[in-house]
Design an enzyme around this catalytic site. Structure first.
Site, PDB file in Angstrom:
ATOM      1  N   HIS A  76      -9.477   3.444 -11.341  1.00 17.17           N
ATOM      2  CA  HIS A  76     -10.452   4.399 -11.868  1.00 17.17           C
ATOM      3  C   HIS A  76     -11.877   3.904 -11.719  1.00 17.17           C
ATOM      4  O   HIS A  76     -12.811   4.704 -11.649  1.00 17.17           O
ATOM      5  CB  HIS A  76     -10.168   4.664 -13.347  1.00 17.17           C
ATOM      6  CG  HIS A  76     -11.118   5.647 -13.968  1.00 17.17           C
ATOM      7  ND1 HIS A  76     -12.238   5.260 -14.666  1.00 17.17           N
ATOM      8  CD2 HIS A  76     -11.142   6.991 -13.954  1.00 17.17           C
ATOM      9  CE1 HIS A  76     -12.901   6.324 -15.061  1.00 17.17           C
ATOM     10  NE2 HIS A  76     -12.254   7.390 -14.659  1.00 17.17           N
ATOM     11  N   CYS A  77     -12.082   2.587 -11.663  1.00 15.90           N
ATOM     12  CA  CYS A  77     -13.451   2.061 -11.761  1.00 15.90           C
ATOM     13  C   CYS A  77     -14.128   1.838 -10.414  1.00 15.90           C
ATOM     14  O   CYS A  77     -15.173   2.423 -10.131  1.00 15.90           O
ATOM     15  CB  CYS A  77     -13.438   0.745 -12.543  1.00 15.90           C
ATOM     16  SG  CYS A  77     -13.048   0.954 -14.287  1.00 15.90           S
ATOM     17  N   ILE A  78     -13.563   0.984  -9.579  1.00 17.95           N
ATOM     18  CA  ILE A  78     -14.288   0.508  -8.405  1.00 17.95           C
ATOM     19  C   ILE A  78     -14.581   1.623  -7.404  1.00 17.95           C
ATOM     20  O   ILE A  78     -15.677   1.667  -6.839  1.00 17.95           O
ATOM     21  CB  ILE A  78     -13.530  -0.660  -7.750  1.00 17.95           C
ATOM     22  CG1 ILE A  78     -13.412  -1.806  -8.766  1.00 17.95           C
ATOM     23  CG2 ILE A  78     -14.270  -1.160  -6.514  1.00 17.95           C
ATOM     24  CD1 ILE A  78     -12.579  -2.968  -8.286  1.00 17.95           C
ATOM     25  N   ILE A 107     -15.166   4.675  -8.083  1.00 17.03           N
ATOM     26  CA  ILE A 107     -15.909   5.748  -8.723  1.00 17.03           C
ATOM     27  C   ILE A 107     -17.247   5.281  -9.289  1.00 17.03           C
ATOM     28  O   ILE A 107     -18.294   5.891  -9.060  1.00 17.03           O
ATOM     29  CB  ILE A 107     -15.055   6.384  -9.845  1.00 17.03           C
ATOM     30  CG1 ILE A 107     -13.855   7.110  -9.218  1.00 17.03           C
ATOM     31  CG2 ILE A 107     -15.879   7.338 -10.706  1.00 17.03           C
ATOM     32  CD1 ILE A 107     -12.896   7.685 -10.217  1.00 17.03           C
ATOM     33  N   ASP A 108     -17.237   4.182 -10.036  1.00 20.59           N
ATOM     34  CA  ASP A 108     -18.426   3.772 -10.789  1.00 20.59           C
ATOM     35  C   ASP A 108     -19.679   3.597  -9.937  1.00 20.59           C
ATOM     36  O   ASP A 108     -20.770   4.026 -10.355  1.00 20.59           O
ATOM     37  CB  ASP A 108     -18.140   2.489 -11.565  1.00 20.59           C
ATOM     38  CG  ASP A 108     -17.083   2.693 -12.637  1.00 20.59           C
ATOM     39  OD1 ASP A 108     -16.665   3.852 -12.840  1.00 20.59           O
ATOM     40  OD2 ASP A 108     -16.664   1.699 -13.254  1.00 20.59           O
TER      41      ASP A 108
END
Length: 455
Positions: A270-272, A274-275
């Protein structure tokens, strides 16, 4: 302020956690295990029902610890957001996805803030943990909770503290992962520090909410850019006829000035993926192009295409084509030893291979069913035992009506996720010499095998 601070330090403060997913549930359980009374809020009735039945759905949360907190009444879950009025501290841990246009989707944060605003009361601490662009806390939340009655830093407190969750990490959990906090005012920082220091070993204060928001984006942009670099290095080494894995391992012997990253079939989680785009979007509003972020995103997003291209070349070597070939994806979680499918490159590979008219299967002991991205697939059950029995301690999750498949009936096996339970020697023995084994994770170290191809 003194009354709320006293309630926090005596662990009498009532804690509310909005969003009971990969971030919110571990946080709620940690607060409850340290003696706080915690209420978890979520719109997903299925999650609420599972928690009320003491059922855990997050891999990194200990089943027994969760069940004990629910049974003892320290942790409860509800869809009734009116109960926010009973909370002293609120942590907002809702998703922050991207739209198809790669613009931030803040609808979950907005919905959570609207619920909190409706049930505000004096001496309340609100902490946003959802990853977002710098300025969100001050621009989106602060105006909603600031009134003549509620004065920020006096009888209402607001802070941002980025989540730092690493699914499947056996060492760093909620309590021993340093926690960054930035408050809207110094007193807000003080109050948030008091709260999180009750459950977390090391709390790090920064000067503002914007600084705290930027910390999370720097962390994940750093990883995205370096993964993009090493993914492009894999493509360049392929053109040059050089083994990228050998190059990386040799470079890593340098004791200074180098940090090892590995290429792969794409970027997941979910993080890398998207963020960094949150930061890129924010900078575009300031007439600045975040070139590193855009380039890394482009390289990483095209790695599934590179895998399909390389696998197609391997099939050609055996005078085969994609149309009608039987291909198994081994592991489809976004990283090893987790049951997390979010943004997994395996989903792109499935689509690309199906577009090539291949007959595609997958095997993953952590993910029995895939119902996402217009897919409705079940993990096959293999006739052969390819597990390392000494390392595979998780319960094997079998899909409904499992399909039994032999590896020797396939044309190709693609290692997408190198789960620790897979044993390379057993895998090699099981497929024989006629099945292509495409290794996108450097799991197979024997370079003399003629049917093994690498990223």
């Amino acid at each position: 302020m003194n009354q709320l601070l006293s309630a926090i330090t005596s662990r009498q403060a009532r804690i509310g956690v909005i969003g009971l997913g990969y971030v919110g549930l571990p946080l709620a359980v940690e607060f409850a295990a340290r003696g706080f009374h915690v209420t978890g809020f979520d719109v997903d009735r299925q999650k609420i029902g599972q928690l009320r039945q003491h059922q855990n759905y997050i891999q990194d949360v200990d089943d027994e610890v969760l069940a004990r907190q629910v049974a003892d009444g320290r942790l409860e879950a509800t869809t009734d957001f009116a109960r926010i009025r009973d909370m002293d501290c609120i942590s907002i841990c809702v998703p922050t996805p991207l739209r198809k246009t790669k613009d931030p989707d803040l609808s979950f944060i907005i919905a959570a803030v609207q619920q909190v605003r409706e049930y505000l009361h004096p001496d309340m601490l609100i902490v946003l943990e959802s990853t977002t662009y710098p300025g969100t806390t001050d621009e989106l939340i602060l105006p909603e909770i600031t009134t003549p009655e509620y004065r920020i830093g006096e009888n209402m407190f607001l802070a941002f503290s980025p989540e730092r969750v690493d699914p499947g990490n056996p060492v760093f959990k909620t309590h021993n992962t340093p926690k960054v906090i930035g408050g809207t005012t110094p007193r807000c920082s003080e109050m948030a520090h008091a709260l999180y220091s009750q459950i977390i070993d090391d709390v790090v204060l920064v000067s503002s909410t914007r600084a705290a928001e930027m910390v999370k984006l720097l962390e994940n942009t750093f990883r995205a850019v370096n993964i993009g670099l090493v993914n492009e290095m894999a493509v360049m080494c392929d053109r040059l006829g050089v083994n990228v894995w050998e190059v990386i391992d040799a470079a890593a012997t340098k004791p200074f000035g180098f940090m090892k990253f590995y290429p792969g079939p794409g970027l997941g989680g979910h993080c890398i993926p998207i963020d960094p785009h949150y930061l890129s979007w924010k900078l575009k509003t300031l007439n600045y192009n975040a070139r590193f972020i855009e380039l890394a995103g482009d390289i990483n997003s095209h790695m599934p295409d590179f895998v399909v291209q390389k696998l197609g070349q391997a099939l050609n070597h055996q005078r085969k084509c994609y149309n009608g070939s039987r291909i198994l994806l081994l592991g489809i979680a976004y990283k090893r030893d987790v049951n997390d499918l979010r943004e997994s490159p395996a989903l792109d590979l499935l689509h690309l291979l199906q577009t090539q008219q291949a007959e595609v299967y997958y095997h993953d002991p952590y993910i029995p069913v895939v119902q996402d991205h217009e897919l409705n697939l079940r993990s096959v059950v293999l006739e052969e035992n390819i597990f390392d029995d000494t390392r595979f301690t998780e319960k094997v999750l079998l899909p409904p009506d499992p399909v039994l498949l032999s590896l020797r009936q396939l044309d190709a096996v693609v290692i997408v996720t190198d789960h620790g339970c897979y044993e390379s020697a057993k895998l090699i023995d099981s497929i024989g010499e006629n099945v292509i084994l495409f290794d996108a994770r450097n799991m197979i170290r024997d370079t003399n095998l003629t049917n093994v191809y690498r990223l």
